[in-house]
Design a protein around this motif. Structure first.
Motif, mmCIF file in Angstrom:
data_model
loop_
_atom_site.group_PDB
_atom_site.id
_atom_site.type_symbol
_atom_site.label_atom_id
_atom_site.label_comp_id
_atom_site.label_asym_id
_atom_site.label_seq_id
_atom_site.Cartn_x
_atom_site.Cartn_y
_atom_site.Cartn_z
ATOM 1 N N MET A 89 33.944 36.102 87.581
ATOM 2 C CA MET A 89 34.948 35.185 87.040
ATOM 3 C C MET A 89 36.005 34.841 88.089
ATOM 4 O O MET A 89 36.354 33.667 88.263
ATOM 5 C CB MET A 89 35.630 35.793 85.809
ATOM 6 N N VAL A 90 36.513 35.853 88.765
ATOM 7 C CA VAL A 90 37.544 35.613 89.779
ATOM 8 C C VAL A 90 36.997 34.708 90.883
ATOM 9 O O VAL A 90 37.639 33.718 91.270
ATOM 10 C CB VAL A 90 38.077 36.948 90.356
ATOM 11 N N ASN A 91 35.815 35.012 91.382
ATOM 12 C CA ASN A 91 35.213 34.203 92.447
ATOM 13 C C ASN A 91 34.936 32.778 91.974
ATOM 14 O O ASN A 91 35.141 31.813 92.716
ATOM 15 C CB ASN A 91 33.935 34.863 92.983
ATOM 16 N N HIS A 92 34.481 32.637 90.738
ATOM 17 C CA HIS A 92 34.203 31.318 90.164
ATOM 18 C C HIS A 92 35.497 30.509 90.019
ATOM 19 O O HIS A 92 35.495 29.298 90.257
ATOM 20 C CB HIS A 92 33.507 31.501 88.809
ATOM 21 N N LEU A 93 36.580 31.183 89.655
ATOM 22 C CA LEU A 93 37.860 30.486 89.519
ATOM 23 C C LEU A 93 38.424 30.071 90.875
ATOM 24 O O LEU A 93 39.056 29.023 91.004
ATOM 25 C CB LEU A 93 38.872 31.341 88.754
ATOM 26 N N ILE A 94 38.178 30.876 91.889
ATOM 27 C CA ILE A 94 38.600 30.491 93.246
ATOM 28 C C ILE A 94 37.851 29.223 93.672
ATOM 29 O O ILE A 94 38.451 28.286 94.206
ATOM 30 C CB ILE A 94 38.383 31.657 94.239
ATOM 31 N N LEU A 95 36.542 29.188 93.387
ATOM 32 C CA LEU A 95 35.767 27.974 93.677
ATOM 33 C C LEU A 95 36.256 26.798 92.839
ATOM 34 O O LEU A 95 36.358 25.672 93.332
ATOM 35 C CB LEU A 95 34.280 28.210 93.408
ATOM 36 N N ALA A 96 36.564 27.056 91.568
ATOM 37 C CA ALA A 96 37.055 26.000 90.679
ATOM 38 C C ALA A 96 38.335 25.397 91.233
ATOM 39 O O ALA A 96 38.523 24.179 91.189
ATOM 40 C CB ALA A 96 37.294 26.554 89.278
ATOM 41 N N SER A 97 39.195 26.242 91.762
ATOM 42 C CA SER A 97 40.444 25.756 92.326
ATOM 43 C C SER A 97 40.182 24.897 93.562
ATOM 44 O O SER A 97 40.753 23.815 93.710
ATOM 45 C CB SER A 97 41.350 26.936 92.687
ATOM 46 N N ARG A 98 39.316 25.375 94.413
ATOM 47 C CA ARG A 98 39.004 24.651 95.653
ATOM 48 C C ARG A 98 38.355 23.301 95.344
ATOM 49 O O ARG A 98 38.625 22.305 96.013
ATOM 50 C CB ARG A 98 38.071 25.501 96.515
ATOM 51 N N GLU A 99 37.469 23.280 94.330
ATOM 52 C CA GLU A 99 36.692 22.074 94.017
ATOM 53 C C GLU A 99 37.310 21.233 92.901
ATOM 54 O O GLU A 99 36.744 20.207 92.532
ATOM 55 C CB GLU A 99 35.272 22.482 93.607
ATOM 56 N N ASN A 100 38.433 21.709 92.319
ATOM 57 C CA ASN A 100 39.025 21.052 91.144
ATOM 58 C C ASN A 100 37.975 20.875 90.044
ATOM 59 O O ASN A 100 37.828 19.801 89.469
ATOM 60 C CB ASN A 100 39.663 19.712 91.512
ATOM 61 N N SER A 101 37.249 21.949 89.773
ATOM 62 C CA SER A 101 36.114 21.909 88.859
ATOM 63 C C SER A 101 36.476 22.413 87.457
ATOM 64 O O SER A 101 36.645 23.621 87.240
ATOM 65 C CB SER A 101 34.964 22.750 89.419
ATOM 66 N N ILE A 102 36.555 21.484 86.541
ATOM 67 C CA ILE A 102 36.781 21.833 85.130
ATOM 68 C C ILE A 102 35.576 22.608 84.604
ATOM 69 O O ILE A 102 35.726 23.528 83.792
ATOM 70 C CB ILE A 102 37.033 20.551 84.316
ATOM 71 N N GLU A 103 34.384 22.255 85.076
ATOM 72 C CA GLU A 103 33.155 22.904 84.609
ATOM 73 C C GLU A 103 33.142 24.394 84.951
ATOM 74 O O GLU A 103 32.753 25.221 84.134
ATOM 75 C CB GLU A 103 31.912 22.213 85.196
ATOM 76 N N LYS A 104 33.579 24.736 86.161
ATOM 77 C CA LYS A 104 33.596 26.150 86.562
ATOM 78 C C LYS A 104 34.619 26.929 85.728
ATOM 79 O O LYS A 104 34.375 28.074 85.337
ATOM 80 C CB LYS A 104 33.883 26.281 88.055
ATOM 81 N N ILE A 105 35.746 26.296 85.434
ATOM 82 C CA ILE A 105 36.735 26.949 84.569
ATOM 83 C C ILE A 105 36.145 27.148 83.184
ATOM 84 O O ILE A 105 36.292 28.219 82.579
ATOM 85 C CB ILE A 105 38.044 26.137 84.515
ATOM 86 N N ALA A 106 35.440 26.134 82.685
ATOM 87 C CA ALA A 106 34.805 26.232 81.362
ATOM 88 C C ALA A 106 33.767 27.354 81.334
ATOM 89 O O ALA A 106 33.648 28.074 80.335
ATOM 90 C CB ALA A 106 34.173 24.903 80.977
ATOM 91 N N ASP A 107 33.022 27.531 82.438
ATOM 92 C CA ASP A 107 32.043 28.628 82.524
ATOM 93 C C ASP A 107 32.740 29.982 82.337
ATOM 94 O O ASP A 107 32.271 30.845 81.595
ATOM 95 C CB ASP A 107 31.337 28.630 83.886
ATOM 96 N N VAL A 108 33.850 30.158 83.035
ATOM 97 C CA VAL A 108 34.597 31.420 82.961
ATOM 98 C C VAL A 108 35.169 31.601 81.548
ATOM 99 O O VAL A 108 35.110 32.700 80.993
ATOM 100 C CB VAL A 108 35.706 31.472 84.033
ATOM 101 N N MET A 109 35.691 30.529 80.987
ATOM 102 C CA MET A 109 36.252 30.625 79.634
ATOM 103 C C MET A 109 35.174 31.047 78.636
ATOM 104 O O MET A 109 35.433 31.874 77.758
ATOM 105 C CB MET A 109 36.880 29.295 79.213
ATOM 106 N N GLU A 110 33.974 30.509 78.788
ATOM 107 C CA GLU A 110 32.877 30.863 77.881
ATOM 108 C C GLU A 110 32.540 32.351 77.993
ATOM 109 O O GLU A 110 32.366 33.036 76.977
ATOM 110 C CB GLU A 110 31.651 30.003 78.204
ATOM 111 N N LEU A 111 32.458 32.849 79.224
ATOM 112 C CA LEU A 111 32.195 34.281 79.419
ATOM 113 C C LEU A 111 33.307 35.139 78.815
ATOM 114 O O LEU A 111 33.043 36.132 78.127
ATOM 115 C CB LEU A 111 32.070 34.602 80.910
ATOM 116 N N LEU A 112 34.540 34.741 79.077
ATOM 117 C CA LEU A 112 35.683 35.515 78.588
ATOM 118 C C LEU A 112 35.750 35.477 77.067
ATOM 119 O O LEU A 112 36.067 36.494 76.429
ATOM 120 C CB LEU A 112 36.974 34.997 79.215
ATOM 121 N N LEU A 113 35.426 34.341 76.480
ATOM 122 C CA LEU A 113 35.396 34.246 75.016
ATOM 123 C C LEU A 113 34.332 35.163 74.420
ATOM 124 O O LEU A 113 34.548 35.773 73.366
ATOM 125 C CB LEU A 113 35.149 32.800 74.564
ATOM 126 N N THR A 114 33.196 35.278 75.087
ATOM 127 C CA THR A 114 32.132 36.172 74.622
ATOM 128 C C THR A 114 32.605 37.624 74.654
ATOM 129 O O THR A 114 32.412 38.379 73.692
ATOM 130 C CB THR A 114 30.867 35.996 75.484
#
Length: 142
Positions: A89-114
């Motif tokens: 999650m942390v690594n994915h969010l770092i990539l999300a920040s670099r790429e301005n990726s809403i999709e990567k943030i959504a991926d992390v949110m889905e995992l965290l919600l689970t």
């Protein structure tokens, strides 16, 4: 949002934390991470990159805190799996920040919600039994 409402919300969370058992603290941390990630998505959509950085940083910090709270002795397999998920999650969010990726943030949110959903289903009885076992374990080590 007015200053008064923000102050009230901040005090409300502090009050919750002041009286919360460890299980509730984890729930509040997960909730806080999810809220910050949702805000980060909105910031990206609005091209508010300072806001994105701030809210993603808060989300990453909370997820790192969740990882540091893991009891690696209690259930090694579950703790190891969660530690790996939190790393992802942390690594994915770092990539999300670099790429301005809403999709990567959504991926992390889905995992965290689970994870949060499973955590929310732990009954009071199960929590009390877990605390009792922790106390007995601590007394044996003393």
């Amino acid at each position: 949002m007015s200053y008064g409402i923000k102050a009230y919300k901040a005090v409300g969370i502090k009050d919750d934390l002041a009286i919360a058992d460890p299980h509730r603290v984890i729930q509040l941390l997960m909730q806080g991470a999810l809220e910050n990630l949702a805000k980060a998505k909105g910031c990206i959509e609005r091209k508010d990159f300072a806001g994105k950085s701030s809210t993603l940083s808060k989300g990453i910090t909370i997820i790192s805190s969740l990882q540091s709270c893991l009891d690696m002795d209690a259930s090694a397999e579950i703790s190891d799996n969660l530690a790996s998920l939190y790393d992802f999650m942390v690594n994915h969010l770092i990539l999300a920040s670099r790429e301005n990726s809403i999709e990567k943030i959504a991926d992390v949110m889905e995992l965290l919600l689970t994870i949060k959903s499973a955590w929310d289903q732990i009954s009071v009885k199960d929590r009390e039994e877990g605390y009792r076992l922790q106390q007995l374990k601590a007394q044996g080590a003393a």
